[in-house]
Write an enzyme that holds these catalytic residues in place. Structure first.
Site, PDB file in Angstrom:
ATOM      1  N   ASN A  31       0.864  -1.181   0.000  1.00 28.92           N
ATOM      2  CA  ASN A  31       0.000   0.000   0.000  1.00 28.92           C
ATOM      3  C   ASN A  31       0.901   1.231   0.000  1.00 28.92           C
ATOM      4  O   ASN A  31       1.463   1.590   1.029  1.00 28.92           O
ATOM      5  CB  ASN A  31      -0.893  -0.029   1.258  1.00 28.92           C
ATOM      6  CG  ASN A  31      -1.708   1.235   1.419  1.00 28.92           C
ATOM      7  OD1 ASN A  31      -1.817   2.043   0.496  1.00 28.92           O
ATOM      8  ND2 ASN A  31      -2.288   1.409   2.602  1.00 28.92           N
ATOM      9  N   TRP A  32       1.033   1.855  -1.164  1.00 28.29           N
ATOM     10  CA  TRP A  32       1.979   2.983  -1.295  1.00 28.29           C
ATOM     11  C   TRP A  32       1.421   4.265  -0.678  1.00 28.29           C
ATOM     12  O   TRP A  32       2.141   5.236  -0.535  1.00 28.29           O
ATOM     13  CB  TRP A  32       2.299   3.224  -2.775  1.00 28.29           C
ATOM     14  CG  TRP A  32       3.053   2.111  -3.445  1.00 28.29           C
ATOM     15  CD1 TRP A  32       3.331   0.866  -2.930  1.00 28.29           C
ATOM     16  CD2 TRP A  32       3.640   2.130  -4.752  1.00 28.29           C
ATOM     17  NE1 TRP A  32       4.039   0.122  -3.840  1.00 28.29           N
ATOM     18  CE2 TRP A  32       4.250   0.870  -4.972  1.00 28.29           C
ATOM     19  CE3 TRP A  32       3.699   3.078  -5.766  1.00 28.29           C
ATOM     20  CZ2 TRP A  32       4.916   0.551  -6.161  1.00 28.29           C
ATOM     21  CZ3 TRP A  32       4.366   2.753  -6.944  1.00 28.29           C
ATOM     22  CH2 TRP A  32       4.976   1.512  -7.140  1.00 28.29           C
ATOM     23  N   LYS A  33       0.145   4.301  -0.380  1.00 29.82           N
ATOM     24  CA  LYS A  33      -0.499   5.515   0.155  1.00 29.82           C
ATOM     25  C   LYS A  33      -0.208   6.701  -0.777  1.00 29.82           C
ATOM     26  O   LYS A  33      -0.147   6.503  -1.983  1.00 29.82           O
ATOM     27  CB  LYS A  33      -0.058   5.764   1.598  1.00 29.82           C
ATOM     28  CG  LYS A  33      -0.201   4.495   2.451  1.00 29.82           C
ATOM     29  CD  LYS A  33      -0.039   4.721   3.909  1.00 29.82           C
ATOM     30  CE  LYS A  33      -0.182   3.385   4.642  1.00 29.82           C
ATOM     31  NZ  LYS A  33      -0.119   3.498   6.069  1.00 29.82           N
ATOM     32  N   HIS A  70      -9.565   1.233   4.623  1.00 25.52           N
ATOM     33  CA  HIS A  70      -8.303   1.403   5.344  1.00 25.52           C
ATOM     34  C   HIS A  70      -8.539   2.370   6.509  1.00 25.52           C
ATOM     35  O   HIS A  70      -9.331   3.309   6.395  1.00 25.52           O
ATOM     36  CB  HIS A  70      -7.231   1.945   4.387  1.00 25.52           C
ATOM     37  CG  HIS A  70      -5.870   1.944   5.011  1.00 25.52           C
ATOM     38  ND1 HIS A  70      -5.467   2.926   5.878  1.00 25.52           N
ATOM     39  CD2 HIS A  70      -4.840   1.071   4.914  1.00 25.52           C
ATOM     40  CE1 HIS A  70      -4.227   2.654   6.297  1.00 25.52           C
ATOM     41  NE2 HIS A  70      -3.829   1.534   5.719  1.00 25.52           N
ATOM     42  N   GLU A 116      -6.957   4.778   7.580  1.00 26.08           N
ATOM     43  CA  GLU A 116      -6.761   6.204   7.263  1.00 26.08           C
ATOM     44  C   GLU A 116      -7.983   6.766   6.550  1.00 26.08           C
ATOM     45  O   GLU A 116      -8.341   7.932   6.746  1.00 26.08           O
ATOM     46  CB  GLU A 116      -5.486   6.372   6.416  1.00 26.08           C
ATOM     47  CG  GLU A 116      -4.244   6.181   7.274  1.00 26.08           C
ATOM     48  CD  GLU A 116      -3.034   5.632   6.531  1.00 26.08           C
ATOM     49  OE1 GLU A 116      -3.004   5.711   5.289  1.00 26.08           O
ATOM     50  OE2 GLU A 116      -2.120   5.124   7.203  1.00 26.08           O
ATOM     51  N   GLU A 138      -5.526  -4.858  10.485  1.00 30.83           N
ATOM     52  CA  GLU A 138      -4.488  -3.855  10.724  1.00 30.83           C
ATOM     53  C   GLU A 138      -4.824  -3.061  11.984  1.00 30.83           C
ATOM     54  O   GLU A 138      -5.627  -2.115  11.929  1.00 30.83           O
ATOM     55  CB  GLU A 138      -4.409  -2.877   9.545  1.00 30.83           C
ATOM     56  CG  GLU A 138      -4.042  -3.512   8.229  1.00 30.83           C
ATOM     57  CD  GLU A 138      -3.510  -2.460   7.248  1.00 30.83           C
ATOM     58  OE1 GLU A 138      -2.367  -2.600   6.829  1.00 30.83           O
ATOM     59  OE2 GLU A 138      -4.224  -1.507   6.951  1.00 30.83           O
ATOM     60  N   GLY A 164       2.302   2.272  10.698  1.00 25.73           N
ATOM     61  CA  GLY A 164       3.296   3.339  10.535  1.00 25.73           C
ATOM     62  C   GLY A 164       3.991   3.739  11.823  1.00 25.73           C
ATOM     63  O   GLY A 164       4.650   4.768  11.885  1.00 25.73           O
ATOM     64  N   SER A 176       3.227  -2.098  10.404  1.00 31.00           N
ATOM     65  CA  SER A 176       4.667  -2.137  10.673  1.00 31.00           C
ATOM     66  C   SER A 176       5.337  -3.452  10.280  1.00 31.00           C
ATOM     67  O   SER A 176       6.302  -3.873  10.929  1.00 31.00           O
ATOM     68  CB  SER A 176       4.948  -1.793  12.146  1.00 31.00           C
ATOM     69  OG  SER A 176       4.553  -0.467  12.403  1.00 31.00           O
TER      70      SER A 176
HETATM   71  P1  PGA Z   1       2.723   0.283   7.634  1.00 26.24           P
HETATM   72  O1  PGA Z   1       1.284   0.534   6.952  1.00 26.24           O
HETATM   73  O2  PGA Z   1       3.283  -0.997   7.064  1.00 26.24           O
HETATM   74  O3  PGA Z   1       3.536   1.491   7.251  1.00 26.24           O
HETATM   75  O4  PGA Z   1       2.496   0.182   9.091  1.00 26.24           O
HETATM   76  C1  PGA Z   1       0.404  -0.533   6.704  1.00 26.24           C
HETATM   77  C2  PGA Z   1      -0.867  -0.014   6.075  1.00 26.24           C
HETATM   78  O5  PGA Z   1      -1.299   1.096   6.416  1.00 26.24           O
HETATM   79  O6  PGA Z   1      -1.486  -0.692   5.237  1.00 26.24           O
END
Ligand code: PGA
Length: 257
Positions: A6-8, A93, A95, A172, A178, A219
């Site tokens: 997931n590159w966001k 997600h 976010e 998640e 993150g 993470s």
């Molecule tokens: P992360 O993000 O690996 O940077 O913790 C995972 C995600 O948000 O899908």
């Protein structure tokens, strides 16, 4: 195993191009252990399509709208992603849930749109830190999952079977995304067990024989991937930060299987 990146809202144009090139170059060895999926920002879909064409690496969108088309400035539909050559979409997600107020009902509507367009949806669920601290994570996440899948629950048995054969879940925990603060192996194992049981109670005999894959995200990196992927009930990883570093992402892919 499925390893998804997931590159966001990353990286810049040149870095995206380089990342696709490295993935395409190393694809045969990395892909021997797992199915690789990239979720780049939508402005890089042309790049994804062109650079991954000779590989089996698939790609998809980080979100889609619940309607097929219309006056929704700034949005893209699942149909558009599919017609352009994408085969996956990330939905719900944390976010999106937090910064764009996406509710379970909205995620469920987006899921219906994704299925209608022929995409493979990855439905993300996970508890915030405060919920984990008070020990209510199982109830929270299972409720979130059931509500996010509501539109599948309402399908006829045949349609439900078809939908479930394409569905992927990603667990998640919000506090692990993150932050470098990965969930313990036991926490992951328990949550995946609980989710598997919940999915069985919701859909019973309409489930595919191999079940619905449940990925872990939060993470995941080159150092911890192997032990996380070895947990029973973990069918892969959804990787954020480490998916932007070609070496780390390839190493995670090679940890699978
Ligand atoms: P992360 O993000 O690996 O940077 O913790 C995972 C995600 O948000 O899908």
């Amino acid at each position: 195993m499925i390893i998804a990146g997931n590159w966001k809202m990353n990286p810049n144009y040149q870095a995206a191009s380089a990342l696709f090139d490295v993935l395409a170059h190393h694809f045969p060895e990395a892909n021997s252990r797992c199915e690789i999926v990239c979720f780049p920002p939508s402005c890089y879909f042309t790049m994804a399509r062109e650079k991954l064409i000779k590989t089996d690496i698939s790609w998809g969108a980080q979100n889609c709208h619940q309607q097929e088309k219309g006056a929704f400035t700034g949005e893209i539909s699942a149909q558009m992603v599919a017609e352009f050559g994408g085969s996956w979409v990330l939905l719900g997600h944390s976010e999106r849930r937090e910064y764009y107020s996406e509710s379970d009902a909205l995620v469920s509507d987006k899921l219906a749109a994704a299925l209608a367009a022929g995409l493979r949806p990855v439905i993300c669920v996970g508890e915030p830190e405060a919920v984990r601290v008070r020990g209510a994570q199982d109830e929270f996440v299972q409720k979130q999952l059931a509500a996010s899948l509501e539109n599948i629950a309402e399908l006829t048995a045949e349609a439900q079977k078809a939908a479930l054969s394409r569905l992927v879940i990603a667990y998640e925990p919000v506090w692990a995304i993150g932050t470098g603060q990965v969930a313990s192996l036991q926490d992951i194992a328990e949550m995946h067990q609980g989710l598997t049981a919940k999915i069985a109670s919701l859909f019973g005999s309409n489930l595919p024989q191999a079940g619905v894959p449940i990925l872990y995200g939060g993470s995941v990196n080159a150092e911890n991937a192997q032990e996380i992927l070895a947990i029973e009930g973990v069918s892969g990883a959804l990787v954020g930060g480490a998916s932007l570093k070609a070496d780390a992402f390839l190493s995670i892919c090679l940890s699978a299987g």
